[in-house]
Scaffold this motif. Structure first.
Motif, PDB file in Angstrom:
ATOM      1  N   LEU A 151     -36.001 -53.793 -49.534  1.00 51.36           N
ATOM      2  CA  LEU A 151     -37.451 -53.885 -49.674  1.00 51.36           C
ATOM      3  C   LEU A 151     -38.017 -54.816 -48.607  1.00 51.36           C
ATOM      4  CD1 LEU A 151     -39.540 -52.902 -51.789  1.00 51.36           C
ATOM      5  CD2 LEU A 151     -39.375 -55.175 -52.780  1.00 51.36           C
ATOM      6  N   SER A 152     -37.324 -55.907 -48.388  1.00 48.29           N
ATOM      7  CA  SER A 152     -37.827 -56.844 -47.411  1.00 48.29           C
ATOM      8  C   SER A 152     -36.700 -57.666 -46.829  1.00 48.29           C
ATOM      9  CB  SER A 152     -38.839 -57.770 -48.065  1.00 48.29           C
ATOM     10  OG  SER A 152     -39.102 -58.824 -47.176  1.00 48.29           O
ATOM     11  N   LYS A 153     -36.274 -57.321 -45.648  1.00 54.53           N
ATOM     12  CA  LYS A 153     -35.190 -58.077 -45.029  1.00 54.53           C
ATOM     13  C   LYS A 153     -35.679 -59.458 -44.612  1.00 54.53           C
ATOM     14  CE  LYS A 153     -32.721 -54.028 -43.608  1.00 54.53           C
ATOM     15  NZ  LYS A 153     -32.415 -53.113 -42.556  1.00 54.53           N
ATOM     16  N   ARG A 154     -36.996 -59.588 -44.510  1.00 52.66           N
ATOM     17  CA  ARG A 154     -37.561 -60.872 -44.122  1.00 52.66           C
ATOM     18  C   ARG A 154     -37.127 -61.986 -45.080  1.00 52.66           C
ATOM     19  NH1 ARG A 154     -42.408 -62.154 -41.555  1.00 52.66           N
ATOM     20  NH2 ARG A 154     -42.974 -59.993 -41.404  1.00 52.66           N
TER      21      ARG A 154
END
Lengths: 520, 524
Positions: free
Chosen positions: B339-342
């Motif tokens: 969903l969000s590698k950040r």
């Protein structure tokens, strides 16, 4: 001789026809102004008389379209005095089918206003049950009207509209069936399609079934046009759109497809639009604005045409026409929040010019009206920020804006940027005090922005220095850490940064609380 | 030994909140010596005296041995072999088997558990039941053996005097948890009843200091019979009381059933605060995180999810070592990372790949696990289609699985076609390979489209949304079928009988097979 006679005869026939067209035009006469005047008079008897006369006249003609269009438009109003007149008319004769239809139209309209713009964030503040009640009542009144007189064409359309908002599965077919018996027209088939709302399962199959069954019953309509109507009016997937596009290209010259040709014109296309297409599109759009066309929708398209389709100067041209059109519209429908939002957006930001105190007072009043139904709209709160009197009011409005958008990252970013620009716009002697007063709310939004960025994809532009407000966030956070300002905000756990509660706005809240629809 | 402990601590990256029992057991495991393990577990157990201390000890015991780490599992087997009379070894073995049984089975509905997976599930449970009973016979203080037995007994052929077992447990472990575990044996879904649960409460709860039949009944009804006509009264009784030790049950009631007043902002705030404070070394971090996500979603607090994720991350990292093949946890980690590698500073492509392979150790019965793997693992030399075939085969909603697969194949076809159009020398090896790949994908699309059509029954008998032209994947099917009819595309698929095209068996995926071969069996 015979030749002369025949020529004279033809000439005479033509001139009689022309005279007839000019002098007796009952079926073409538009009763909108008469109905509106009667509604404004406050006298239910006058209203009854005017509407009944116009209806009788329309019934005598071949085509009732003009009458019903005016009738519907006149009662799609949020004007409390006019709605009070309508209520009095209904009380005078509770069974009267025209009055029943009129109230059904008005209630569907109020309910639609209350439900707001369907494009807004689905998590946004939702309207209360009381407002959704208008829509149920509208459906109920419309069916009563049809029971009393099955020729109440607009009542059928209200039923379709009410069904589209209903959680129960829509069943427009029996009503469409009856409606086409009275008047076989494309507009009715299309209205019936709207009953199947976007959350209908297998919607496109249902629309196709309507086309197969009912389109052949309408002269000058056919299944192919109907299927195209179905595909364009739903968010059908690409393979179907491709098929529809092919039909539109194939039958581009037919008037039935012009609307969809324009729809295609508004879409992005690789390589851009040709000059001829641009000219055609802009001209088509220019002709659209009449008293029945919603100027907010119209101007919305104009922004596309002048913007990314690139017809130079078109937005300015359209703006010049849209301003009076919106003002006129708001006389009849003063609580239309979307219309007011666009009006304020253009008047205060995009085409904003310095305002006199009287103009500001007028705009503020409009904003309050818009808030009656527009509380859930981020855009409306946002434009309201330009009307704030004090830093505290600005803080409340922008926090409520973020709240209305359930702290969506774009709302947070835009609000933070607006805080900043409103401070820089303030008179020089007041700027420092304002900046100091708003520092902590801004730090909170900066922290919120920062946290929300962690929920975004890696390449999200909004969370990179490519985005101007992103650096403003960084500056505020650095200041918070280095100068240790706003310790309460700095100490909040992540989840508590979200704006959970709407802040009270005394003047606005009193205005909204005093509002009454005018209906019983 | 100290070095081993140090290495172990570094490997496991132990979270800040620690637990002494867990540390001692973990350190014993890290030595790899069954002698040390036997001595250390026995000694640690001896330090737990009060019911609360015993509770902590057994929770730590469960966390340490309820694990899929093959070296831990091998150690448990060796321990049991070296000390066949050790009640702790038997209990540890039963605990690990019970866990593995559930992984074989998965959380799907009963009728979806089939074939080898069902057999493996039942076999592990049967062994767990036998061992748990033996452990209790060897030493009746083996609290976790009772707990494990209560879980596995329903499918077991073992004969046991349940009433005596409950009495014995309550005697050696006079803690509310003991009666609560006993009531769950009479779960209505397992053939029990509310009456039986209440009988257990009436018979045993009063003998536990600070506990009573009313609280026990509320626990039993809310956890095991939430829709019984008597549950509402039990719930009202619970919320009317204000002893702090009932908070856990109140939280559960709120979380699972909304409590008595679902929308009340004060209750929501209370629940969040309770949940915030409930993360410690003995909490199941995956479950805790899942609860945070659910609370955040239901009460529209997106940042609570994030806050919880930041806090739970070290716990999850520790679990990656302790319990590497628990796909329930890993799939959540994968989903959050995708969903969000950040958010995952430390997560790189290799972590995702390792996770995806790890889920397949026990999760091959689950279509969704194959779907995720098909998104992460394939490369140019390892095409996604076999993964997708297994996804369709193992998925319980064939229409959805086929429509999704068709969408994926459409995308691959489109990109391959675009690559082909850029080729400058049509005879180059690259171009030839691309053409072959395109043809192969066309046939895979054709097969999937034909199966989708068969599954949907032309939209007449399957009226799901995956069988609708509204679905962008389904909407591409008519064109493919038309191309098949006209002979433009893949004649061998066009002419094949439908049944021969079905996705009806597991397809070996070389990369996955190679990985599984390196794992080996943990528990003997």
């Amino acid at each position: 001789m015979s030749r002369i006679f025949s020529t004279a005869c033809i000439a005479r026939t033509i001139s009689i026809a022309i005279i007839a067209m000019l002098s007796s035009t009952p079926s073409w006469a538009d009763p909108l102004d008469d109905i509106r005047t009667a509604l404004s008079s406050g006298d239910p008897a006058t209203l009854d008389q005017v509407v009944s006369a116009a209806y009788a006249e329309a019934e005598g003609s071949v085509d009732t379209t003009v009458f019903w269009r005016a009738f519907r438009h006149a009662f799609e109003t949020s004007h409390p005095d006019r709605l009070a007149t309508l209520a009095a008319w209904r009380r005078a004769d509770p069974e009267a089918p025209l009055a029943l239809t009129a109230e059904a139209i008005a209630r569907l309209h109020l309910g639609t206003l209350a439900l707001g713009n369907p494009d807004v964030n689905i998590w946004a503040v939702r309207p209360s049950i009381a407002e959704a009640f208008h829509i149920h009542k509208a459906g109920f009144l419309a069916s009563q009207a049809i029971e009393a007189d099955r020729r109440m064409i607009s009542a059928y359309h209200v039923i379709f509209g009410a069904q589209s908002h209903d959680a129960a599965p829509s069943k427009p077919e029996p009503f469409l069936d009856a409606l086409l018996e009275i008047e076989p027209a494309r507009v009715h088939v299309r209205a019936a399609m709207t009953a199947y709302n976007t959350w209908t399962d297998r919607r496109i199959e249902k629309l196709f079934a309507i086309c197969e069954t009912y389109a052949p019953r309408v002269p000058t309509y056919d299944t192919e046009i109907c299927l195209t109507d179905a595909i364009y009016s739903s968010d059908a997937p690409e393979p179907l759109r491709e098929a529809a596009r092919a039909t539109v290209t194939k039958r581009a010259d037919e008037e039935a497809f012009t609307e969809w040709r324009f729809h295609e014109f508004l879409q992005w296309r690789a390589g851009g639009h040709s000059d001829a297409e641009r000219e055609w599109g802009a001209n088509y759009h220019r002709r659209q604005l009449d008293r029945y066309k919603n100027p907010a929708d119209w101007f919305h398209d104009a922004q596309y045409i002048g913007g990314f389709i690139g017809v130079e100067g078109y937005v300015e041209e359209a703006h010049a026409r849209a301003v009076p059109a919106r003002e006129e519209w708001l006389i009849h429908d003063p609580y239309d929040s979307r219309m007011i939002e666009q009006h304020l957006q253009n008047g205060l930001f995009r085409f904003g010019t310095p305002k006199t105190p009287a103009e500001i007072a007028h705009l503020r009043r409009l904003w309050q009206q818009a808030m009656v139904y527009g509380e859930g709209s981020f855009g409306l709160w946002f434009v309201g920020a330009a009307l704030a009197d004090t830093p505290d009011e600005l803080h409340r409005i922008l926090f409520n804006a973020v709240h209305s958008a359930t702290s969506d990252i774009y709302s947070v970013m835009q609000s933070l940027a607006l805080f900043d620009s409103q401070i820089s716009r303030a008179p020089e002697d007041a700027r420092d005090a304002m900046a100091a007063a708003l520092k902590c709310p801004m730090v909170r939004l900066a922290r919120l922005y920062d946290a929300l960025c962690m929920t975004q994809p890696n390449d999200a532009q909004i969370c990179s220095s490519k985005h101007p407000s992103y650096d403003l966030r960084g500056e505020l956070l650095a200041e918070m850490e280095e100068a240790q300002i706003c310790p309460e905000v700095a100490a909040l756990p992540l989840a508590d940064l979200v704006i959970k509660e709407r802040l009270p706005m005394p003047k606005l809240d009193a205005f909204v609380a005093a509002y009454e629809t005018g209906l019983d | 030994m100290r070095l081993a402990v140090l290495i172990f601590a570094i490997l496991f990256g132990l979270p800040a909140v620690a637990n002494t029992y867990l540390e001692r057991i973990d350190a014993a495991i890290a030595t790899g010596s069954t002698e040390t393990l036997e001595a250390e577990v026995t000694a640690t157990h001896a330090t737990a005296v009060t019911p609360e201390e015993l509770e902590d000890f057994w929770l730590a015991f469960d966390l340490a041995f309820d694990a899929t780490n093959p070296s831990t599992q091998r150690l448990i087997s060796e321990w049991h072999e070296a000390h066949p009379d050790s009640a702790f070894a038997m209990t540890a073995m039963a605990t690990a088997l019970s866990k593995r049984a559930f992984l074989h089975r998965g959380a799907g509905y009963g009728h979806t558990v089939k074939g080898a997976f069902l057999e493996a599930y039942l076999a592990d449970r049967e062994r767990a039941a036998t061992l748990a009973l033996q452990a209790i016979q060897a030493d009746d203080r083996m609290v976790w053996a009772y707990f494990t037995l209560f879980v596995v007994v329903q499918t077991s052929a073992q004969q046991a005097d349940i009433d005596k077992l409950i009495s014995d447990l309550v005697r050696v472990f006079p803690h509310p948890r003991a009666v609560n575990a006993a009531t769950s044996m009479f779960h209505p879904a397992w053939g029990g009843s509310v009456e039986q649960m209440l009988e257990v409460c009436a018979a045993h709860a009063p003998s536990i200091p600070g506990y009573d039949a009313e609280a026990c009944g509320a626990y039993a009804m809310i956890r095991n019979a939430p829709n019984d006509r008597r549950t509402h009264a039990a719930r009202e009784a619970l919320w009317a009381r204000d002893e702090p030790w009932l908070d856990d049950l109140k939280f559960h009631d709120f979380y699972e059933h909304g409590g008595l007043d679902p929308g009340n902002p004060q209750t929501i705030d209370w629940a969040i605060e309770y949940h915030r404070a409930s993360l410690d070394a003995l909490t199941d971090p995956a479950k805790w995180w899942h609860q945070a996500t659910q609370l955040a979603f239901r009460y529209q607090m997106p940042l609570y999810d994030l806050e919880a994720e930041q806090r739970v991350m070290p716990f999850l990292r520790a679990m990656d070592q302790r319990d590497p093949y628990d796909y329930y946890r890993i799939r959540r980690q994968i989903e959050a990372a995708m969903l969000s590698k950040r958010r995952y500073d430390g997560v790189f492509e290799e972590d995702l790949q390792a996770w995806a392979l790890n889920t397949l150790v026990y999760g091959r019965h689950d279509g969704e696990i194959w779907r995720r793997a098909s998104e992460i693992l394939p490369s140019r030399s390892d095409p996604p289609f076999p993964y997708l075939e297994n996804f369709v085969y193992r998925h319980t909603s064939k229409d959805y699985a086929l429509a999704y697969t068709l969408g994926r194949l459409n995308w691959i076809e489109q990109t391959t076609r675009e690559d082909l159009s850029k080729v400058e020398t049509p005879q180059s090896p690259d171009a030839v390979a691309l053409r072959a790949r395109h043809e192969q994908v066309q046939c895979q699309r054709a097969r999937t489209a034909r199966m989708l059509q068969a599954e949907c029954g032309f939209g007449f008998f399957n009226r799901s949304r995956y069988c609708s032209l509204d679905n962008r994947n389904y909407a591409t099917m008519p064109q493919i079928l038309q191309a098949l009819d006209t002979g433009e595309m893949c004649p061998e698929i066009a002419n094949a009988p439908t049944h021969s095209l079905a996705f009806d068996k597991m397809v070996p995926v070389p990369r996955v097979e190679a990985f599984l071969a390196t794992i080996g069996e943990g528990l003997e």
